[in-house]
Design an enzyme around this catalytic site. Structure first.
Site, PDB file in Angstrom:
ATOM      1  CE1 TYR A 124       6.069 -12.033  -8.148  1.00 48.38           C
ATOM      2  CE2 TYR A 124       7.583 -12.903  -9.941  1.00 48.38           C
ATOM      3  CZ  TYR A 124       6.631 -12.061  -9.550  1.00 48.38           C
ATOM      4  OH  TYR A 124       6.263 -10.969 -10.183  1.00 48.38           O
ATOM      5  CE  LYS A 191      -1.230  -1.795   1.816  1.00 45.49           C
ATOM      6  NZ  LYS A 191      -1.228  -0.243   1.724  1.00 45.49           N
ATOM      7  CG  ASP A 224       0.230   1.873   0.043  1.00 48.60           C
ATOM      8  OD1 ASP A 224       1.324   1.613   0.680  1.00 48.60           O
ATOM      9  OD2 ASP A 224      -0.990   2.073   0.528  1.00 48.60           O
ATOM     10  CG  ASP A 248       8.510  -8.614 -11.025  1.00 52.76           C
ATOM     11  OD1 ASP A 248       9.258  -7.911 -11.967  1.00 52.76           O
ATOM     12  OD2 ASP A 248       7.676  -9.324 -11.456  1.00 52.76           O
TER      13      ASP A 248
END
Ligand code: NAD
Length: 358
Positions: A124, A191, A224, A248
């Site tokens: 972002y 991640k 995930d 988000d």
């Protein structure tokens, strides 16, 4: 005491829900001198920008703002004003408490999660290179030279910067929030197994900060796996701390756990300034119909009252919202069992009912 607070009504459904929230706050008896400030596509002709300096100056001066949603054109036009406000004012911590309210239809009960999302870095950051542009070609060449990795010539590229400073301060915010609000555990999420130098760095910074808070449990999850865990056993989690993009996405997932965006509040905190806003956007298709649910915006105002130190007023308003939702009578269409229920009330009528329940 009278608080001076910036009010940005927003566009789309923004003005309707902002007005509802403002009336509810005023009805608590807390004295607020609202300073109205403009932003968004509608003011470009007037100011030459969707984010006038006067609006930023008002927030900087008052230190607290309540903000309605603002539309961001997709693909073209200006960048998100919502993101710009967070960046300009260094509102690095996005706080999104997600709590079940009795009477809201949802597959889950007793959800009580708090999302702390980093607001200024990650994908972002707005550093993007358009496909086919000379600078993109140059960047692809440099990456191939430096990283010895091939990138297709017709690629667009978005850059993902994650810093030690940015990571440490967001994790610190999450732990401070946990301590202040009697929370037991902070889960850092990324991640890191794939993106070692960004998401891995986030975990490393989080581990260092966690050492300073021996009274709060710390754990890590991969994003995930976290999505699946939240759907299967959300009761295992408490405060969730994430980099920008994952935060988000998980915010919407958690809003789904409690029955939708209509009741999910939020806040953006910097070291001194805080801007309170619902998670939902400007829902343009409902604009001007006095139809949508004002609760997300009203609960954002509850967070604002809490931030101001007006705890009793915050609790009263929160209870009034809970009471009206639980009664199920004076609620907007989205909180009725059937969305076409003719007994659904308008945005302003639901605010009236909440005020009456105070
Ligand atoms: P959205 O949240 O505006 O609307 C998606 C759907 O959610 C709506 O169609 C509606 O069905 C439901 N919904 C949203 N708010 C509701 C409410 N208060 N009551 C009942 N139902 C509600 O998301 P979108 O359609 O993806 O985005 C529309 C615009 O809002 C875009 O321009 C987007 O960039 C912007 N946006 C702004 C903010 C912000 O101001 N912080 C946040 C998200 C999106």
């Amino acid at each position: 005491m009278v608080y001076k607070i910036t009010l940005i009504p927003g566009d789309g459904i923004g003005p309707e829900v902002s007005n509802a929230a403002r009336r509810c706050v005023d009805a608590t008896g807390v004295k607020i001198d609202w300073e109205i400030a403009e932003a968004g596509a509608d003011v470009i002709d007037k100011y030459g920008t969707p984010l006038p300096d006067s609006t930023l100056a008002s927030i900087r001066k008052n230190k607290v703002a309540l903000k309605g949603p603002l539309t961001t054109p997709i693909g073209t036009g200006f960048r998100s004003v919502n993101v710009a406000i967070r960046k300009e004012l260094d509102l690095y911590a996005c706080l999104r408490p997600t709590r079940s309210y009795k009477g809201v239809r949802s597959r889950y009960e007793n959800i009580d999660l708090v999302i702390v999302r980093e607001n200024t870095e990650d994908l972002y950051a707005g550093i993007e290179f358009e496909e086919g542009k000379p600078e993109t070609k140059e960047l692809i060449g440099a990456i191939e030279r430096l990283a010895k990795k091939k990138i297709r010539a017709d690629s667009g590229i978005s850059i993902k910067p994650i810093s030690i400073k940015g990571s440490k301060r967001i994790v610190k915010f999450a732990f401070d929030y946990a301590v202040k609000h009697g929370r037991k555990k902070v889960t850092a999420i990324s991640k890191a197994n794939i993106m070692k130098f960004t998401d891995g760095l986030f975990f490393k910074a989080a581990q260092e900060v966690a050492k300073e808070y021996p009274g709060v449990e710390y754990e890590e999850r991969l994003i995930d796996n976290m999505c699946m865990q939240l759907v299967q056993k959300p009761e295992l989690y408490d405060v969730l701390c994430l980099p920008n993009l994952y935060g988000d996405i998980l915010s919407d997932l958690c809003a789904g756990l409690i029955g939708g965006l209509g009741i999910a509040p939020g806040a953006n905190h910097g070291d001194e300034i805080a801007v309170f806003e619902a998670i939902h956007g400007s829902a343009p298709k409902y604009a001007g119909q006095n139809k949508v649910n004002p609760v997300a915006m009203i609960l954002s105002a509850v967070l604002m009252l809490d931030h101001l130190g007006e705890k009793a007023a915050a609790q009263r308003l929160d209870k009034a919202v809970a009471k009206v939702i639980a009664a199920g009578k004076s609620v907007t269409y989205d909180l009725k069992p059937d969305r076409n229920d003719p007994t659904a009330v308008s945005t302003s009528q639901m605010a009236d009912a909440i005020i009456a329940a105070l």
